[in-house]
Design an enzyme around this catalytic site. Structure first.
Site, mmCIF file in Angstrom:
data_model
loop_
_atom_site.group_PDB
_atom_site.id
_atom_site.type_symbol
_atom_site.label_atom_id
_atom_site.label_comp_id
_atom_site.label_asym_id
_atom_site.label_seq_id
_atom_site.Cartn_x
_atom_site.Cartn_y
_atom_site.Cartn_z
ATOM 1 C CD GLU A 179 42.379 -78.563 12.536
ATOM 2 O OE1 GLU A 179 43.429 -78.478 13.179
ATOM 3 O OE2 GLU A 179 41.809 -77.589 12.039
ATOM 4 C CD GLU A 328 38.010 -76.035 14.462
ATOM 5 O OE1 GLU A 328 39.030 -75.324 14.322
ATOM 6 O OE2 GLU A 328 38.028 -77.121 15.056
HETATM 7 C C1 GLA Z 1 42.216 -75.772 14.730
HETATM 8 C C2 GLA Z 1 41.657 -76.647 15.826
HETATM 9 C C3 GLA Z 1 40.975 -75.869 16.907
HETATM 10 C C4 GLA Z 1 41.737 -74.613 17.250
HETATM 11 C C5 GLA Z 1 41.913 -73.787 16.009
HETATM 12 C C6 GLA Z 1 42.623 -72.464 16.252
HETATM 13 O O1 GLA Z 1 41.388 -75.598 13.677
HETATM 14 O O2 GLA Z 1 40.786 -77.629 15.338
HETATM 15 O O3 GLA Z 1 40.853 -76.699 18.036
HETATM 16 O O4 GLA Z 1 42.964 -74.961 17.780
HETATM 17 O O5 GLA Z 1 42.691 -74.518 15.101
HETATM 18 O O6 GLA Z 1 42.771 -71.723 15.074
#
Ligand code: GLA
Length: 690
Positions: A179, A328
């Site tokens: 991210e 995710e």
């Molecule tokens: C992000 C991060 C993860 C985690 C999630 C929690 O997407 O990439 O490591 O922290 O948020 O929602």
């Protein structure tokens, strides 16, 4: 020795030797079978647990039908506990252990969380916030993405990983970092920005002219006078900074790509995980070097909005214009929203199928089990702190079975659309910096077009305005505020070749430097449109509009249009409001050969927008991908060489029956169906030959 017994013994010895070799060299030396078309996955952090626990975790994953784990993206201190001491054996054992449970691995490079020894020894690798304060160790994303030393360290760890795992048959691919978001405002980065400007503009004279720096004595006489401005400043400078940020993320990523690619099999993809509509950099710039787009899809507070979320899927699919991954997604709830409610029973499953319908090939849950300590103890998981399944696990296990069953039907299928929505970060930023009405959100504007168009066409592509548009019957550009010469040419050529282009409010106002176009909106497209925007007005309250699309209201924004060409038709007019707008055109259209160009100057209410969408699709000959469905049922279609697969999901608040346009194979159930009954959050996956 009888032949039968001898053979048995030789074969057993052979099998024994094979197992021994595989066992000694690890499962990774064996040939991994090809992964199925649909993968269910989870983020797994083996470094947070004793190795003796891994088997239990992997057995529970296998039991739920999980076929992929993403591993490693925050494990730098475990992989390199001291500078230059690389410890990757544990990771190799984790990958092999997962492989023995039929589970593939995606490896994350750990560069979103540098170890304490690194930032202590090289403090310049820590980013500086806008307020001039240096970030500290103890959270993540504290690194400086532009810093050469940080890049050197990141490259080394990525290279070590690639050399070790680039040919591992259980490693499907790579996620670079995690991210991308935080940038740095340190003096070295500012010098890099000034250098970047020099390359782009060549001379200060040119830069001063393009940014109109005569305004407020902003003229520069040396490159090192140019500041970094964020949010408020010269619009040319603001846009340049965001382009620099984007290019710097691209080179940050390339730094790792350049060591992963030559050290890994071509079958291993390289991706990064983005965040839906997040606009901290131009994703088209960054994604061009990757093999696959992937995003992190979180609902946060509340429940899944299939329109908003569907648009985010389609945006992500547009980065590479092919299937993507949900790297995710939330298992029930998150920990960062104001209210971290759980998704309803059945909603997680519905959401997974909604992802697949929009072109995802993998849905991966964050995370498997919460670390016993650390910042995210309350986040949703599939196992509890005790290491046993939570209630949601059963729903995930159902998905595991369904993905396995449906994979053959989805093999080789992709989304295809007749309608494209154009999306540009430059335009979003330009509006964002000068909203003129603080309730104006460029993303909401896009979604206000996307929702009703998707309901009719049942499939939409969201692509950049530079994309090849020839395959679309209808192209809609809401808020295409920054219109470069190249994009104007692309759009004009599309119309001249017979396409229907619809420009939404605030389009064609700025040039490539975020300067006002020297003509009224839509700038270089005025003559094609045979009309223009005479004046724009921010609205305090909704005002009436009426015309071909019915009677209703518009809000936030109203552009007074004129139709100069005799062939330009007025579709909608404003009702009584501020005097200036009363009775004036709000939407106009002009036929150009077999093509058409339309301009909508007002933010229309949903009822009129639905009619506008119907008019746009009818005029352009757009047909729905499936056919009529009850309100609240989402339809998506994926096309293969030999079959089509439809995903129907009931997001309404009551049970629904959908009558199918033809007999279809019930992929999740059995046999051929003419109609399907969908309870709330019910899903049907239907396949037909093509
Ligand atoms: C992000 C991060 C993860 C985690 C999630 C929690 O997407 O990439 O490591 O922290 O948020 O929602």
């Amino acid at each position: 020795m009888p032949i039968r017994i001898m053979c048995f013994q030789i074969c057993s010895i052979g099998t024994f030797l094979f197992l021994l070799i595989v066992g000694l060299r690890g499962a990774d030396s064996a040939q991994a079978p090809a992964p199925p078309a649909l993968l269910l996955g989870t983020a797994w952090y083996p470094e947070q647990w004793p190795e003796s626990r891994w088997e239990a975790d992997l057995a529970l994953m296998q039991q739920a039908g999980i076929r992929m784990v993403r591993v490693g993206e925050f494990a730098w201190s475990r992989m390199e506990p001291a500078e230059g001491q690389y410890h990757l054996d544990w990771l190799e054992r984790a990958i092999a252990a997962a492989g023995r449970h039929n589970i593939y691995t995606v490896l994350g490079t750990p560069t979103a969380s540098p170890p304490a020894w690194l930032t202590q020894k090289y403090p310049e690798t820590l980013r500086i916030n806008q307020d001039g304060r240096r970030a500290e160790h103890g959270n993540r994303q504290h690194f400086n993405w532009a810093n050469p030393k940080y890049r050197e360290m990141a490259r080394k760890i990525a290279e070590q990983m690639a050399k070790r795992f680039g040919h591992n048959p259980y490693v499907l691919g790579w996620q670079i970092d995690n991210e991308y978001a935080e940038v740095s405002f340190d003096p070295e980065t500012r010098a890099q920005f000034q250098q970047w400007l020099k390359q782009r503009y060549g001379t200060l004279e040119n830069l001063n002219a393009r940014w109109t720096t005569a305004y407020w004595s902003e003229s520069y006489t040396a490159w090192d006078q140019i500041p970094i401005q964020v949010g408020y400043g010269n619009p040319g400078l603001l846009l340049s900074w965001m382009r620099f940020v984007s290019d710097t993320w691209r080179s940050y990523q390339k730094n790792q790509l350049d060591v992963i690619r030559p050290n890994s099999d071509a079958r291993q993809f390289i991706t990064t995980n983005t965040m839906g509509s997040f606009d901290g950099f131009d994703h088209y710039t960054v994604e061009q070097d990757l093999d696959l787009a992937a995003w992190d899809d979180y609902v946060g507070e509340g429940h899944l909005d299939p329109v908003q979320n569907g648009a985010a899927h389609d945006l992500t699919r547009g980065f590479k214009q092919k299937n993507f991954w949900v790297m995710e997604t939330q298992p029930g709830s998150v920990n960062w929203a104001p209210i971290n409610n759980a998704l309803d029973k059945g909603e997680v499953r519905a959401m997974a199928w909604h992802d697949i319908g929009h072109g995802a090939d993998t849905v991966s849950y964050w995370q498997w089990r919460s670390a016993l300590n650390g910042q995210e103890q309350y986040h949703g998981t599939l196992l509890g702190a005790d290491g046993a399944p939570v209630p949601l696990y059963a729903e995930i296990a159902q998905l595991g079975k369904e993905f396995a069953k449906a994979s053959p039907a989805f093999a080789g299928t992709t989304v295809q659309s007749q309608v494209a929505i154009l999306h540009s970060y430059d335009s979003r930023w330009a509006i964002q910096w000068q909203k003129h009405n603080d309730k104006y959100s460029p993303v909401d504007e896009i979604v206000s077009y996307y929702g009703p168009l998707r309901a009719i066409a049942q499939s939409i592509d969201i692509v950049p305005p530079t994309a090849a548009l020839g395959k679309y019957k209808l192209v809609v550009a809401p808020g295409l505020n920054v219109l470069s010469e190249a994009v104007a040419k692309n759009l004009a050529a599309y119309v001249e070749a017979g396409g229907h282009l619809v420009l939404g409010q605030r389009s064609g106002m700025k040039d490539d430097d975020n300067s006002l176009q020297p003509e009224r909106q839509p700038g270089p497209l005025v003559s094609l449109l045979g009309g223009r925007v005479e004046q724009y007005y921010a609205l305090e309250k909704p005002i009436p509009v009426e015309g071909q699309w019915g009677t209703g209201e518009c809000s936030l924004w109203a552009e007074l249009l004129s139709a100069k060409d005799s062939g330009t038709e007025i579709l909608m007019r404003y009702g009584k409001s501020n005097g200036w707008l009363d009775g004036q055109p709000a939407a106009i259209t002009r036929k150009v050969g077999k093509g058409r160009i339309t301009y909508i100057g007002a933010w229309l209410d949903p009822k009129i927008m639905a009619q506008a969408a119907k008019w746009m699709t009818d005029t352009s000959g757009v047909k729905p991908a499936f056919g009529a469905v009850p309100d609240g049922v989402e339809v998506s279609a994926r096309y293969g060489a030999h079959n089509m697969v439809y995903v129907l999901i009931n997001f309404s608040k009551q049970a629904q029956t959908v009558h199918l346009p033809a007999a279809m194979e019930d992929v999740l159930g059995a046999g051929s169906k003419q109609a399907v009954d969908l309870p709330i959050y019910g899903v049907a996956v239907l396949s037909v030959p093509r």
